[in-house]
Design a protein around this motif. Sequence first.
Motif, PDB file in Angstrom:
ATOM      1  N   MET A  68       0.823  -1.192   0.000  1.00 40.45           N
ATOM      2  CA  MET A  68       0.000   0.000   0.000  1.00 40.45           C
ATOM      3  C   MET A  68       0.872   1.262   0.000  1.00 40.45           C
ATOM      4  SD  MET A  68      -3.130  -0.918  -0.150  1.00 40.45           S
ATOM      5  CE  MET A  68      -4.139   0.389   0.447  1.00 40.45           C
ATOM      6  N   PHE A  69       1.946   1.220   0.805  1.00 37.92           N
ATOM      7  CA  PHE A  69       2.830   2.389   0.875  1.00 37.92           C
ATOM      8  C   PHE A  69       3.477   2.655  -0.475  1.00 37.92           C
ATOM      9  CE2 PHE A  69       7.072   4.185   1.572  1.00 37.92           C
ATOM     10  CZ  PHE A  69       6.710   5.378   2.178  1.00 37.92           C
ATOM     11  N   GLN A  70       3.952   1.609  -1.136  1.00 36.58           N
ATOM     12  CA  GLN A  70       4.601   1.801  -2.433  1.00 36.58           C
ATOM     13  C   GLN A  70       3.633   2.356  -3.469  1.00 36.58           C
ATOM     14  OE1 GLN A  70       6.376  -1.981  -3.316  1.00 36.58           O
ATOM     15  NE2 GLN A  70       8.278  -1.442  -2.297  1.00 36.58           N
ATOM     16  N   LEU A  71       2.396   1.881  -3.451  1.00 32.45           N
ATOM     17  CA  LEU A  71       1.409   2.420  -4.384  1.00 32.45           C
ATOM     18  C   LEU A  71       1.114   3.889  -4.083  1.00 32.45           C
ATOM     19  CD1 LEU A  71      -1.126  -0.514  -4.749  1.00 32.45           C
ATOM     20  CD2 LEU A  71       0.480   0.337  -6.460  1.00 32.45           C
ATOM     21  N   ALA A  72       1.049   4.239  -2.801  1.00 33.13           N
ATOM     22  CA  ALA A  72       0.781   5.620  -2.421  1.00 33.13           C
ATOM     23  C   ALA A  72       1.943   6.541  -2.788  1.00 33.13           C
ATOM     24  CB  ALA A  72       0.504   5.710  -0.924  1.00 33.13           C
ATOM     25  N   MET A  73       3.153   6.029  -2.780  1.00 32.89           N
ATOM     26  CA  MET A  73       4.335   6.839  -3.058  1.00 32.89           C
ATOM     27  C   MET A  73       4.738   6.848  -4.531  1.00 32.89           C
ATOM     28  SD  MET A  73       4.856   8.183  -0.229  1.00 32.89           S
ATOM     29  CE  MET A  73       6.276   9.104  -0.713  1.00 32.89           C
ATOM     30  N   LEU A  74       4.099   6.040  -5.358  1.00 25.56           N
ATOM     31  CA  LEU A  74       4.493   5.928  -6.758  1.00 25.56           C
ATOM     32  C   LEU A  74       4.376   7.257  -7.502  1.00 25.56           C
ATOM     33  CD1 LEU A  74       5.387   4.129  -9.117  1.00 25.56           C
ATOM     34  CD2 LEU A  74       2.973   3.705  -9.567  1.00 25.56           C
ATOM     35  N   LEU A  75       3.240   7.897  -7.418  1.00 26.74           N
ATOM     36  CA  LEU A  75       3.037   9.143  -8.151  1.00 26.74           C
ATOM     37  C   LEU A  75       3.956  10.271  -7.666  1.00 26.74           C
ATOM     38  CD1 LEU A  75       1.443  10.363 -10.462  1.00 26.74           C
ATOM     39  CD2 LEU A  75      -0.296  11.030  -8.813  1.00 26.74           C
ATOM     40  N   PRO A  76       4.101  10.518  -6.363  1.00 32.90           N
ATOM     41  CA  PRO A  76       5.033  11.565  -5.935  1.00 32.90           C
ATOM     42  C   PRO A  76       6.481  11.268  -6.331  1.00 32.90           C
ATOM     43  CG  PRO A  76       3.568  10.996  -4.136  1.00 32.90           C
ATOM     44  CD  PRO A  76       3.319  10.015  -5.224  1.00 32.90           C
TER      45      PRO A  76
END
Length: 109
Positions: free
Chosen positions: A1-9
């Motif tokens: 979940m963290f990696q998906l949340a950080m992908l765009l930034p």
Amino acid sequence: MFQLAMLLPMLAAGWRRLHDTGRPGWYLLIPFAFSIATMVMLLTGVAAFSVLETSGADPDALRGSASFLGATGMIVMSVLQLVFSVMMIWWLSRPSQEGPNEYGPVPSN
């Protein structure tokens, strides 16, 4: 979940950083696209050898060539992925271009 949340930034920051160094931002997608292509090729190879095995081919005869192609492919893809990753780290760690470039003026701090 963290990696998906950080992908765009992370993509946005890397894209901007590549522009600061005078390179196109889409270069950031090269290692990612190569990883996807590697997974597709590996899964295609597994599926192809499964079809050959179920179609009546001798499984023992296929095992040697499948192992050779799989191991060789994994080694080549791993080395290329390492090269692309090191190249990306090198580009992202370079100083910004002096003065404006084709992507705009020098960002202010």
